[in-house]
Design a protein around this motif. Structure first.
Motif, PDB file in Angstrom:
ATOM      1  N   ASP A   9       0.832  -1.212   0.000  1.00 45.09           N
ATOM      2  CA  ASP A   9       0.000   0.000   0.000  1.00 45.09           C
ATOM      3  C   ASP A   9       0.861   1.253   0.000  1.00 45.09           C
ATOM      4  OD1 ASP A   9      -2.521  -1.045  -0.150  1.00 45.09           O
ATOM      5  OD2 ASP A   9      -2.703  -1.339   2.012  1.00 45.09           O
ATOM      6  N   LEU A  10       1.920   1.212   0.779  1.00 44.23           N
ATOM      7  CA  LEU A  10       2.793   2.376   0.900  1.00 44.23           C
ATOM      8  C   LEU A  10       3.422   2.728  -0.453  1.00 44.23           C
ATOM      9  CD1 LEU A  10       4.198   4.398   2.804  1.00 44.23           C
ATOM     10  CD2 LEU A  10       5.989   2.710   3.117  1.00 44.23           C
ATOM     11  N   ASN A  11       3.979   1.706  -1.121  1.00 43.34           N
ATOM     12  CA  ASN A  11       4.629   1.967  -2.405  1.00 43.34           C
ATOM     13  C   ASN A  11       3.619   2.362  -3.482  1.00 43.34           C
ATOM     14  OD1 ASN A  11       7.535   1.545  -2.070  1.00 43.34           O
ATOM     15  ND2 ASN A  11       6.936  -0.507  -1.402  1.00 43.34           N
ATOM     16  N   ARG A  12       2.468   1.711  -3.457  1.00 39.53           N
ATOM     17  CA  ARG A  12       1.435   2.084  -4.437  1.00 39.53           C
ATOM     18  C   ARG A  12       0.966   3.517  -4.211  1.00 39.53           C
ATOM     19  NH1 ARG A  12      -0.309  -2.157  -7.526  1.00 39.53           N
ATOM     20  NH2 ARG A  12       0.278  -4.201  -6.731  1.00 39.53           N
ATOM     21  N   LEU A  13       0.949   3.918  -2.970  1.00 40.37           N
ATOM     22  CA  LEU A  13       0.554   5.291  -2.636  1.00 40.37           C
ATOM     23  C   LEU A  13       1.583   6.287  -3.184  1.00 40.37           C
ATOM     24  CD1 LEU A  13      -1.832   6.476  -1.145  1.00 40.37           C
ATOM     25  CD2 LEU A  13      -0.527   6.387   0.975  1.00 40.37           C
TER      26      LEU A  13
ATOM     27  N   ARG B 101      19.384   0.233  -6.539  1.00 38.67           N
ATOM     28  CA  ARG B 101      19.352   0.930  -7.832  1.00 38.67           C
ATOM     29  C   ARG B 101      18.539   0.141  -8.856  1.00 38.67           C
ATOM     30  NH1 ARG B 101      24.819   1.126  -9.664  1.00 38.67           N
ATOM     31  NH2 ARG B 101      25.547   0.214  -7.735  1.00 38.67           N
ATOM     32  N   GLU B 102      18.678  -1.180  -8.810  1.00 40.17           N
ATOM     33  CA  GLU B 102      17.945  -2.015  -9.773  1.00 40.17           C
ATOM     34  C   GLU B 102      16.438  -1.824  -9.623  1.00 40.17           C
ATOM     35  OE1 GLU B 102      21.051  -5.821 -10.146  1.00 40.17           O
ATOM     36  OE2 GLU B 102      19.256  -5.975  -8.907  1.00 40.17           O
ATOM     37  N   ILE B 103      15.949  -1.949  -8.412  1.00 37.09           N
ATOM     38  CA  ILE B 103      14.500  -1.892  -8.216  1.00 37.09           C
ATOM     39  C   ILE B 103      13.969  -0.483  -8.491  1.00 37.09           C
ATOM     40  CG2 ILE B 103      14.574  -1.486  -5.705  1.00 37.09           C
ATOM     41  CD1 ILE B 103      12.033  -3.741  -7.462  1.00 37.09           C
ATOM     42  N   LEU B 104      14.731   0.535  -8.090  1.00 38.96           N
ATOM     43  CA  LEU B 104      14.276   1.909  -8.358  1.00 38.96           C
ATOM     44  C   LEU B 104      14.283   2.208  -9.855  1.00 38.96           C
ATOM     45  CD1 LEU B 104      15.901   4.094  -5.544  1.00 38.96           C
ATOM     46  CD2 LEU B 104      13.474   3.703  -5.929  1.00 38.96           C
ATOM     47  N   ALA B 105      15.305   1.717 -10.549  1.00 33.32           N
ATOM     48  CA  ALA B 105      15.383   1.970 -11.989  1.00 33.32           C
ATOM     49  C   ALA B 105      14.197   1.330 -12.705  1.00 33.32           C
ATOM     50  CB  ALA B 105      16.693   1.435 -12.551  1.00 33.32           C
ATOM     51  N   LEU B 106      13.854   0.105 -12.312  1.00 33.52           N
ATOM     52  CA  LEU B 106      12.772  -0.595 -13.005  1.00 33.52           C
ATOM     53  C   LEU B 106      11.401  -0.003 -12.674  1.00 33.52           C
ATOM     54  CD1 LEU B 106      13.989  -4.308 -12.670  1.00 33.52           C
ATOM     55  CD2 LEU B 106      14.051  -2.860 -14.696  1.00 33.52           C
ATOM     56  N   VAL B 107      11.184   0.302 -11.407  1.00 31.64           N
ATOM     57  CA  VAL B 107       9.849   0.761 -10.990  1.00 31.64           C
ATOM     58  C   VAL B 107       9.664   2.259 -11.241  1.00 31.64           C
ATOM     59  CG1 VAL B 107       8.340   1.106  -8.994  1.00 31.64           C
ATOM     60  CG2 VAL B 107       9.509  -1.068  -9.299  1.00 31.64           C
ATOM     61  N   VAL B 108      10.674   3.041 -10.881  1.00 29.41           N
ATOM     62  CA  VAL B 108      10.516   4.500 -10.973  1.00 29.41           C
ATOM     63  C   VAL B 108      10.855   5.016 -12.373  1.00 29.41           C
ATOM     64  CG1 VAL B 108      11.349   6.713 -10.108  1.00 29.41           C
ATOM     65  CG2 VAL B 108      10.904   4.847  -8.526  1.00 29.41           C
ATOM     66  N   ALA B 109      12.054   4.648 -12.869  1.00 28.99           N
ATOM     67  CA  ALA B 109      12.479   5.195 -14.165  1.00 28.99           C
ATOM     68  C   ALA B 109      11.758   4.524 -15.322  1.00 28.99           C
ATOM     69  CB  ALA B 109      13.983   5.056 -14.314  1.00 28.99           C
ATOM     70  N   LEU B 121      13.849  -9.227 -11.984  1.00 26.51           N
ATOM     71  CA  LEU B 121      14.911  -9.425 -10.989  1.00 26.51           C
ATOM     72  C   LEU B 121      14.938 -10.845 -10.449  1.00 26.51           C
ATOM     73  CD1 LEU B 121      14.523  -6.057  -9.029  1.00 26.51           C
ATOM     74  CD2 LEU B 121      16.321  -6.677 -10.648  1.00 26.51           C
ATOM     75  N   ASP B 122      13.933 -11.644 -10.878  1.00 25.05           N
ATOM     76  CA  ASP B 122      13.845 -13.038 -10.463  1.00 25.05           C
ATOM     77  C   ASP B 122      13.724 -13.170  -8.941  1.00 25.05           C
ATOM     78  OD1 ASP B 122      13.632 -15.720 -10.978  1.00 25.05           O
ATOM     79  OD2 ASP B 122      15.790 -16.096 -10.927  1.00 25.05           O
ATOM     80  N   ILE B 123      12.854 -12.362  -8.361  1.00 22.56           N
ATOM     81  CA  ILE B 123      12.606 -12.406  -6.919  1.00 22.56           C
ATOM     82  C   ILE B 123      11.093 -12.399  -6.694  1.00 22.56           C
ATOM     83  CG2 ILE B 123      14.763 -11.322  -6.155  1.00 22.56           C
ATOM     84  CD1 ILE B 123      13.334  -8.649  -6.088  1.00 22.56           C
ATOM     85  N   PRO B 124      10.629 -12.881  -5.540  1.00 23.37           N
ATOM     86  CA  PRO B 124       9.188 -12.817  -5.252  1.00 23.37           C
ATOM     87  C   PRO B 124       8.725 -11.364  -5.139  1.00 23.37           C
ATOM     88  CG  PRO B 124      10.329 -14.283  -3.723  1.00 23.37           C
ATOM     89  CD  PRO B 124      11.384 -13.557  -4.490  1.00 23.37           C
ATOM     90  N   LEU B 125       7.443 -11.168  -5.365  1.00 23.71           N
ATOM     91  CA  LEU B 125       6.881  -9.813  -5.321  1.00 23.71           C
ATOM     92  C   LEU B 125       7.084  -9.174  -3.946  1.00 23.71           C
ATOM     93  CD1 LEU B 125       5.261  -7.571  -6.656  1.00 23.71           C
ATOM     94  CD2 LEU B 125       3.164  -8.746  -5.945  1.00 23.71           C
ATOM     95  N   SER B 126       6.915  -9.984  -2.891  1.00 22.81           N
ATOM     96  CA  SER B 126       7.060  -9.423  -1.541  1.00 22.81           C
ATOM     97  C   SER B 126       8.483  -8.908  -1.305  1.00 22.81           C
ATOM     98  CB  SER B 126       6.703 -10.483  -0.492  1.00 22.81           C
ATOM     99  OG  SER B 126       7.548 -11.603  -0.644  1.00 22.81           O
ATOM    100  N   MET B 129       8.893  -5.611  -3.134  1.00 27.17           N
ATOM    101  CA  MET B 129       8.266  -4.489  -2.424  1.00 27.17           C
ATOM    102  C   MET B 129       9.127  -4.065  -1.227  1.00 27.17           C
ATOM    103  SD  MET B 129       5.813  -4.005  -4.352  1.00 27.17           S
ATOM    104  CE  MET B 129       4.727  -2.820  -3.641  1.00 27.17           C
ATOM    105  N   ALA B 130       9.694  -5.060  -0.547  1.00 31.42           N
ATOM    106  CA  ALA B 130      10.559  -4.733   0.596  1.00 31.42           C
ATOM    107  C   ALA B 130      11.791  -3.973   0.123  1.00 31.42           C
ATOM    108  CB  ALA B 130      10.956  -6.020   1.315  1.00 31.42           C
ATOM    109  N   ARG B 131      12.381  -4.443  -0.999  1.00 27.22           N
ATOM    110  CA  ARG B 131      13.562  -3.760  -1.538  1.00 27.22           C
ATOM    111  C   ARG B 131      13.224  -2.330  -1.963  1.00 27.22           C
ATOM    112  NH1 ARG B 131      16.903  -7.889  -5.487  1.00 27.22           N
ATOM    113  NH2 ARG B 131      17.287  -9.478  -3.910  1.00 27.22           N
ATOM    114  N   LEU B 132      12.035  -2.159  -2.510  1.00 29.71           N
ATOM    115  CA  LEU B 132      11.631  -0.829  -2.961  1.00 29.71           C
ATOM    116  C   LEU B 132      11.505   0.122  -1.770  1.00 29.71           C
ATOM    117  CD1 LEU B 132      10.821   0.857  -5.397  1.00 29.71           C
ATOM    118  CD2 LEU B 132       8.485   0.035  -5.139  1.00 29.71           C
ATOM    119  N   THR B 133      10.915  -0.378  -0.701  1.00 27.47           N
ATOM    120  CA  THR B 133      10.770   0.454   0.502  1.00 27.47           C
ATOM    121  C   THR B 133      12.132   0.820   1.081  1.00 27.47           C
ATOM    122  OG1 THR B 133       8.726  -0.739   0.983  1.00 27.47           O
ATOM    123  CG2 THR B 133       9.633   0.601   2.752  1.00 27.47           C
ATOM    124  N   VAL B 134      13.011  -0.178   1.155  1.00 27.99           N
ATOM    125  CA  VAL B 134      14.357   0.083   1.689  1.00 27.99           C
ATOM    126  C   VAL B 134      15.097   1.062   0.773  1.00 27.99           C
ATOM    127  CG1 VAL B 134      16.598  -0.978   2.138  1.00 27.99           C
ATOM    128  CG2 VAL B 134      14.515  -2.113   2.898  1.00 27.99           C
TER     129      VAL B 134
END
Lengths: 106, 155
Positions: A9-13, B101-109, B121-126, B129-134
């Motif tokens: 939710d946080l990232n989607r937000l 950098r990998e996760i930010l480049a793919l999701v943000v850029a 990235l061949d990783i589970p979605l969870s 998401m954790a990597r993106l938050t970090v």
């Protein structure tokens, strides 16, 4: 008061990937219950936008020479056209040879 | 500006720059990956995955990023993200660990769906998401040179 948000939710937000209604509802809830988290989300959003803009600007800079010389692989359509063009040139060559031979014999 | 016929390369150059930290090294990475560059979307994702895999082979081990020290001298009056310029954000981004950098480049850029980024990235979605938050937390940390506010996250 600290709002509990799942990472999803946080990232989607931050990325605006909820449905518009849910995005609005969640934003309002976070803003009301946890202004500090709302400010953090807004900061992440601005940083994402700045990163996107910076990388886009960099990707628009002139390419390195070896990359500028790159030509994308030809599509199947273009390959067929090239094959037909070769056939046509080959056929014209044969025709010209036959005409020349006929002219010499004439 | 790249010619229009090379427009698809723009995305690859963006990812190459994000992974390697320099435009010329990114272009070299793109050039190594590009001979098989496909037009179809599914295959294009495979190209992104190939680029990341190729870069991981050559990447050197990285030290931990230190959030207490900004990677760049903060300009006078720089106090909030409102003043965030491309130089500041790229300096902080380049100081991030490769996984971030990998996760930010793919999701943000590249603006890919989370599921697609996780698949590349061949990783589970969870985990993605954790990597993106970090990664976001560290980027914020590096930009401002201080530890971010604690977040209570629920899995």
């Amino acid at each position: 008061m600290m709002t509990e948000l799942a990472q999803d939710d946080l990232n989607r937000l931050v990325d605006g990937r909820h449905s518009p209604a849910l995005q609005e509802a969640l934003s309002q809830r976070v803003q009301r219950e946890d202004p500090a988290l709302a400010a953090q989300i807004e900061a992440w959003r601005r940083q994402s936008e700045a990163l996107r803009t910076a990388l886009n600007d960099l990707a628009d800079l002139p390419a390195s020479p070896w990359l500028a010389l790159y030509t994308p692989p030809a599509s199947a359509y273009r390959k067929i056209l090239a094959f037909l063009a070769i056939l046509l040139v080959f056929g014209l060559g044969i025709a010209a040879g036959l005409v020349g031979r006929w002219a010499l014999n004439f | 500006m790249l010619p229009s016929r090379e427009a698809p390369i723009r995305g690859l150059r963006r990812l190459g720059r994000a992974l390697t930290g320099s435009l010329s090294a990114g272009d070299a990475l793109v050039a190594e990956t590009m001979p098989a560059y496909p037009r179809r979307q599914r295959a294009a994702r495979k190209t992104l995955a190939d680029m990341i895999a190729r870069h991981r082979q050559d990447a050197r081990p990285e030290g931990a990023a230190n959030c207490r020290t900004p990677p760049h001298p903060a300009p006078t009056g720089f106090s909030s993200s409102d003043d965030l310029g491309p130089r500041e954000v790229m300096a902080a981004f380049d100081a991030l660990p490769l996984q971030a950098r990998e996760i930010l480049a793919l999701v943000v850029a590249e603006d890919l769906p989370y599921e697609t980024a996780a698949s590349i990235l061949d990783i589970p979605l969870s985990v993605a998401m954790a990597r993106l938050t970090v990664a976001r937390t560290m980027l914020d940390c590096l930009i401002h040179g201080q530890n971010p506010m604690p977040l209570r996250l629920v899995q």
